[in-house]
Design a protein around this motif. Sequence first.
Motif, PDB file in Angstrom:
ATOM      1  N   MET A   1       0.831  -1.208   0.000  1.00 16.33           N
ATOM      2  CA  MET A   1       0.000   0.000   0.000  1.00 16.33           C
ATOM      3  C   MET A   1       0.865   1.258   0.000  1.00 16.33           C
ATOM      4  SD  MET A   1      -3.064  -0.966  -0.271  1.00 16.33           S
ATOM      5  CE  MET A   1      -2.360  -2.222  -1.296  1.00 16.33           C
ATOM      6  N   GLY A   2       2.037   1.146   0.638  1.00 13.50           N
ATOM      7  CA  GLY A   2       2.975   2.275   0.616  1.00 13.50           C
ATOM      8  C   GLY A   2       3.406   2.575  -0.816  1.00 13.50           C
ATOM      9  N   ARG A   3       3.697   1.493  -1.557  1.00  9.69           N
ATOM     10  CA  ARG A   3       4.132   1.682  -2.959  1.00  9.69           C
ATOM     11  C   ARG A   3       3.002   2.251  -3.804  1.00  9.69           C
ATOM     12  NH1 ARG A   3       6.673  -3.192  -2.100  1.00  9.69           N
ATOM     13  NH2 ARG A   3       4.921  -4.331  -3.037  1.00  9.69           N
ATOM     14  N   GLU A   4       1.774   1.768  -3.526  1.00  2.00           N
ATOM     15  CA  GLU A   4       0.617   2.215  -4.317  1.00  2.00           C
ATOM     16  C   GLU A   4       0.053   3.545  -3.821  1.00  2.00           C
ATOM     17  OE1 GLU A   4      -2.613  -0.564  -4.674  1.00  2.00           O
ATOM     18  OE2 GLU A   4      -1.294  -2.212  -5.222  1.00  2.00           O
ATOM     19  N   ALA A   5       0.530   3.980  -2.654  1.00  4.35           N
ATOM     20  CA  ALA A   5      -0.012   5.192  -2.002  1.00  4.35           C
ATOM     21  C   ALA A   5      -1.519   5.049  -1.784  1.00  4.35           C
ATOM     22  CB  ALA A   5       0.314   6.441  -2.811  1.00  4.35           C
ATOM     23  N   ARG A   6      -1.939   3.864  -1.343  1.00  6.69           N
ATOM     24  CA  ARG A   6      -3.351   3.601  -1.040  1.00  6.69           C
ATOM     25  C   ARG A   6      -3.471   3.270   0.444  1.00  6.69           C
ATOM     26  NH1 ARG A   6      -6.190   1.331  -5.513  1.00  6.69           N
ATOM     27  NH2 ARG A   6      -8.012   1.595  -4.174  1.00  6.69           N
ATOM     28  N   PRO A   7      -4.670   3.450   1.040  1.00  8.54           N
ATOM     29  CA  PRO A   7      -4.807   3.198   2.483  1.00  8.54           C
ATOM     30  C   PRO A   7      -4.912   1.707   2.828  1.00  8.54           C
ATOM     31  CG  PRO A   7      -6.881   3.968   1.558  1.00  8.54           C
ATOM     32  CD  PRO A   7      -5.894   4.006   0.441  1.00  8.54           C
ATOM     33  N   LEU A   8      -4.403   1.383   3.973  1.00 13.02           N
ATOM     34  CA  LEU A   8      -4.548   0.035   4.532  1.00 13.02           C
ATOM     35  C   LEU A   8      -5.365   0.181   5.811  1.00 13.02           C
ATOM     36  CD1 LEU A   8      -3.740  -2.993   4.574  1.00 13.02           C
ATOM     37  CD2 LEU A   8      -1.730  -2.325   5.910  1.00 13.02           C
ATOM     38  N   ALA A   9      -6.418  -0.636   5.951  1.00 11.00           N
ATOM     39  CA  ALA A   9      -7.283  -0.527   7.129  1.00 11.00           C
ATOM     40  C   ALA A   9      -7.198  -1.798   7.968  1.00 11.00           C
ATOM     41  CB  ALA A   9      -8.727  -0.290   6.689  1.00 11.00           C
ATOM     42  N   LEU A  10      -7.485  -1.630   9.258  1.00  9.19           N
ATOM     43  CA  LEU A  10      -7.477  -2.776  10.176  1.00  9.19           C
ATOM     44  C   LEU A  10      -8.699  -2.704  11.091  1.00  9.19           C
ATOM     45  CD1 LEU A  10      -6.010  -5.212  11.535  1.00  9.19           C
ATOM     46  CD2 LEU A  10      -4.854  -3.534  12.996  1.00  9.19           C
ATOM     47  N   LEU A  11      -9.385  -3.854  11.246  1.00  8.99           N
ATOM     48  CA  LEU A  11     -10.459  -3.965  12.230  1.00  8.99           C
ATOM     49  C   LEU A  11      -9.953  -4.899  13.327  1.00  8.99           C
ATOM     50  CD1 LEU A  11     -13.544  -4.868   9.941  1.00  8.99           C
ATOM     51  CD2 LEU A  11     -12.332  -2.687  10.114  1.00  8.99           C
ATOM     52  N   LEU A  12     -10.079  -4.467  14.581  1.00  9.27           N
ATOM     53  CA  LEU A  12      -9.818  -5.370  15.711  1.00  9.27           C
ATOM     54  C   LEU A  12     -11.177  -5.697  16.324  1.00  9.27           C
ATOM     55  CD1 LEU A  12      -6.572  -4.033  17.455  1.00  9.27           C
ATOM     56  CD2 LEU A  12      -6.864  -6.078  16.044  1.00  9.27           C
ATOM     57  N   VAL A  13     -11.526  -6.983  16.308  1.00  8.56           N
ATOM     58  CA  VAL A  13     -12.872  -7.431  16.682  1.00  8.56           C
ATOM     59  C   VAL A  13     -12.777  -8.229  17.981  1.00  8.56           C
ATOM     60  CG1 VAL A  13     -14.869  -8.778  15.886  1.00  8.56           C
ATOM     61  CG2 VAL A  13     -13.361  -7.667  14.210  1.00  8.56           C
ATOM     62  N   ASP A  14     -13.474  -7.805  19.011  1.00 12.18           N
ATOM     63  CA  ASP A  14     -13.371  -8.465  20.315  1.00 12.18           C
ATOM     64  C   ASP A  14     -14.762  -8.819  20.832  1.00 12.18           C
ATOM     65  OD1 ASP A  14     -11.156  -8.599  22.772  1.00 12.18           O
ATOM     66  OD2 ASP A  14     -13.237  -8.367  23.441  1.00 12.18           O
ATOM     67  N   ALA A  15     -14.921 -10.097  21.200  1.00 14.92           N
ATOM     68  CA  ALA A  15     -16.215 -10.545  21.734  1.00 14.92           C
ATOM     69  C   ALA A  15     -16.457  -9.872  23.090  1.00 14.92           C
ATOM     70  CB  ALA A  15     -16.220 -12.046  21.891  1.00 14.92           C
ATOM     71  N   ASP A  16     -17.687  -9.451  23.309  1.00 14.69           N
ATOM     72  CA  ASP A  16     -18.010  -8.763  24.558  1.00 14.69           C
ATOM     73  C   ASP A  16     -18.343  -9.772  25.665  1.00 14.69           C
ATOM     74  OD1 ASP A  16     -17.764  -6.215  23.386  1.00 14.69           O
ATOM     75  OD2 ASP A  16     -19.807  -6.348  22.581  1.00 14.69           O
ATOM     76  N   CYS A  17     -17.852  -9.467  26.851  1.00 10.97           N
ATOM     77  CA  CYS A  17     -18.161 -10.263  28.041  1.00 10.97           C
ATOM     78  C   CYS A  17     -17.928 -11.757  27.807  1.00 10.97           C
ATOM     79  CB  CYS A  17     -19.621 -10.040  28.466  1.00 10.97           C
ATOM     80  SG  CYS A  17     -20.113  -8.315  28.534  1.00 10.97           S
ATOM     81  N   PHE A  18     -16.811 -12.029  27.202  1.00  8.69           N
ATOM     82  CA  PHE A  18     -16.567 -13.425  26.837  1.00  8.69           C
ATOM     83  C   PHE A  18     -16.270 -14.288  28.057  1.00  8.69           C
ATOM     84  CE2 PHE A  18     -14.691 -16.874  24.299  1.00  8.69           C
ATOM     85  CZ  PHE A  18     -15.681 -16.957  23.335  1.00  8.69           C
ATOM     86  N   LYS A  19     -15.671 -13.678  29.050  1.00  8.47           N
ATOM     87  CA  LYS A  19     -15.395 -14.428  30.284  1.00  8.47           C
ATOM     88  C   LYS A  19     -16.712 -14.956  30.873  1.00  8.47           C
ATOM     89  CE  LYS A  19     -13.080 -13.969  34.764  1.00  8.47           C
ATOM     90  NZ  LYS A  19     -14.122 -14.762  35.406  1.00  8.47           N
ATOM     91  N   GLU A  20     -17.717 -14.081  30.853  1.00  8.08           N
ATOM     92  CA  GLU A  20     -19.025 -14.476  31.376  1.00  8.08           C
ATOM     93  C   GLU A  20     -19.645 -15.597  30.539  1.00  8.08           C
ATOM     94  OE1 GLU A  20     -17.874 -11.467  31.192  1.00  8.08           O
ATOM     95  OE2 GLU A  20     -18.662 -10.108  32.721  1.00  8.08           O
ATOM     96  N   LEU A  21     -19.393 -15.533  29.248  1.00  9.49           N
ATOM     97  CA  LEU A  21     -19.935 -16.593  28.371  1.00  9.49           C
ATOM     98  C   LEU A  21     -19.325 -17.940  28.754  1.00  9.49           C
ATOM     99  CD1 LEU A  21     -21.668 -17.177  25.740  1.00  9.49           C
ATOM    100  CD2 LEU A  21     -19.491 -17.153  24.548  1.00  9.49           C
ATOM    101  N   ASN A  22     -17.989 -17.943  28.899  1.00  7.17           N
ATOM    102  CA  ASN A  22     -17.303 -19.179  29.304  1.00  7.17           C
ATOM    103  C   ASN A  22     -17.820 -19.664  30.657  1.00  7.17           C
ATOM    104  OD1 ASN A  22     -15.553 -19.745  27.187  1.00  7.17           O
ATOM    105  ND2 ASN A  22     -13.983 -18.327  27.938  1.00  7.17           N
ATOM    106  N   ASP A  23     -17.944 -18.681  31.567  1.00  6.59           N
ATOM    107  CA  ASP A  23     -18.349 -19.049  32.928  1.00  6.59           C
ATOM    108  C   ASP A  23     -19.771 -19.609  32.967  1.00  6.59           C
ATOM    109  OD1 ASP A  23     -15.913 -18.205  33.734  1.00  6.59           O
ATOM    110  OD2 ASP A  23     -16.578 -16.281  34.608  1.00  6.59           O
ATOM    111  N   SER A  24     -20.632 -19.051  32.125  1.00 10.55           N
ATOM    112  CA  SER A  24     -22.038 -19.485  32.189  1.00 10.55           C
ATOM    113  C   SER A  24     -22.328 -20.734  31.359  1.00 10.55           C
ATOM    114  CB  SER A  24     -22.967 -18.351  31.759  1.00 10.55           C
ATOM    115  OG  SER A  24     -22.645 -17.967  30.431  1.00 10.55           O
ATOM    116  N   LEU A  25     -21.754 -20.794  30.150  1.00 11.95           N
ATOM    117  CA  LEU A  25     -22.097 -21.931  29.263  1.00 11.95           C
ATOM    118  C   LEU A  25     -20.947 -22.917  29.043  1.00 11.95           C
ATOM    119  CD1 LEU A  25     -24.267 -20.071  26.600  1.00 11.95           C
ATOM    120  CD2 LEU A  25     -25.053 -21.360  28.567  1.00 11.95           C
ATOM    121  N   GLY A  26     -19.801 -22.598  29.618  1.00 18.38           N
ATOM    122  CA  GLY A  26     -18.665 -23.521  29.491  1.00 18.38           C
ATOM    123  C   GLY A  26     -17.735 -23.147  28.339  1.00 18.38           C
TER     124      GLY A  26
END
Length: 508
Positions: A359-384
């Motif tokens: 993208m540097g060579r092309e002078a185009r943008p590079l994007a990133l999504l960071l995706v995080d499950a919400d309250c995952f500890k509770e999910l593990n704790d409640s449903l295993g």
Amino acid sequence: MARRGAGRRAMRRNRWRDIGGGSCTCFGAGGSESARGGGWPVRVCGALPQVRDGMPAADQGLPKNSVSLPPVQLPSDSARAGAFHPCGKSCFGRRGPVRKAGRTPPVHCPLRGPNGVRLGSSCPEDCPCPPQAVQSDPAGWLVDGPSWAERDAAGRRAMLTEILAQVSRAALQGEGRDEVLQGIVDCLATRLPVALASIILLDEEGTHFVHAVWSGVLELDAPAGAPGSEPWPITKGAAGRCVRTGRAQLLTDVDGDPDYVPGHDSVRSEYLVPIRHRGRLLGVLNLESTERDFFSPQACLVFDAVAAQVAGAIHLARVVHELELANRALRESSMRDGLTGIANRRSFDQRLAEDWDCMGREARPLALLLVDADCFKELNDSLGHQHGDECLRELARICANVAERNRGLAARYGGEEMAVLLPRHDLDRARAAAEDLRREVLAQALAHPASRVARHVTVSIGVAAVVPAPGMSPHLLVSAADRGLYLAKASGRNRVRAGYVRSRTRAG
Ligand SMILES: Nc1nc2c(ncn2[C@@H]2O[C@H](COP(=O)(O)OP(=O)(O)OP(=O)(O)O)[C@@H](O)[C@H]2O)c(=O)[nH]1
């Protein structure tokens, strides 16, 4: 006699031929048949080695209606260097074609060297080689010196020993199964009074010949109704008999053998040797000679040893092939996440660096999504944890879909966090892709009774985009997306927030 019938013709064919169907026992593909095995269409390459240029056919012990090419002198330097045609296949070490009288005369090849070996870049019209420059002979097959016919008994013994040494060297050092086997049959057909030399390989079941490498000349009509692309069963021909009995077959008079299938008018005798590795039958080495008494006990011993070398070469090629496959599988698995099957962190880091540069060579943008499950500890704790794992697999699948739609990459970044890398996406496009992803997770309605956000599994997503510029590092993009994720969590979860790159150069 059938083989003296009219309408016979000579043809050139590709000499690496799969017969079709079935895989070869030696990891190759389908195969073919030696000329004589029956049920096989005609193939030809090269010619009879014992033809002495300029001599009447009758004086050479050949059929009266055969003629040979005139001799051509080659500069001795090239001959000594052992030059050969660059394709190394169709023309390599071949003698001038023997044709029947009354047919179109062969085109003269002006660069035919000693013993009729074609050495130059100018080939006859019917030569399958493209015209290319002369190269050296890497396998060292071409040897200057007297031909088989010119040698006395001791000279012939020495020649057989020399050929065996060459075969052994090629079997151990050659690259690629078919290249090695081709060099061997070329050598046999070129240097000896062998009209056709072939190595025909069996399928996994050992019931059909499915792959062939061959060299020489074949003149015959294709048998009526011959299934040209069908595997050739071992119930047919002398080669089939060799497999069925598991023993070498010596046909001192081919016309008198019930299994002989005519391949060439000039062939008088045939020797077939099983190619066996550690008790497993891989195929047959098939040699057809223009001389009735060529296959002396001593010559047969040498050909038995050649067959053993061929078996070794095939085994070696198979081991190398299997190792390569295993290495590839290992490499691939080292780049995948074991739980979700999408790219792992190592793969992500590698791709981030590549896309950043690109993208540097092309002078185009590079994007990133960071995706995080919400309250995952509770999910593990409640449903295993198992249910948690199932949820992560589902999240990974959704991330992979979004990445695919946007020509990007989805990876498991760590724990319950995924990353989606989107080349050529500015912040607006990246934000839109992130919204799609968040909604798709919601739409799955994955049970999460312990969530503080909703009744189903939700995700928070941090987004960032930047046009890479000199002096910037990909780390800036990750940090920005991470800040976006922090904002998404802090502002209530189940949402998308942008994090801005702390640099003068921004995308969007
Ligand atoms: N089932 C399962 N759980 C995992 C895996 N990797 C990480 N986790 C769990 O994910 C949970 C992450 O917890 P936290 O970092 O507190 O985050 P959270 O509970 O999702 O809370 P917020 O992110 O603030 O919404 C921990 O309980 C980890 O054990 C995994 O591979 N499988």
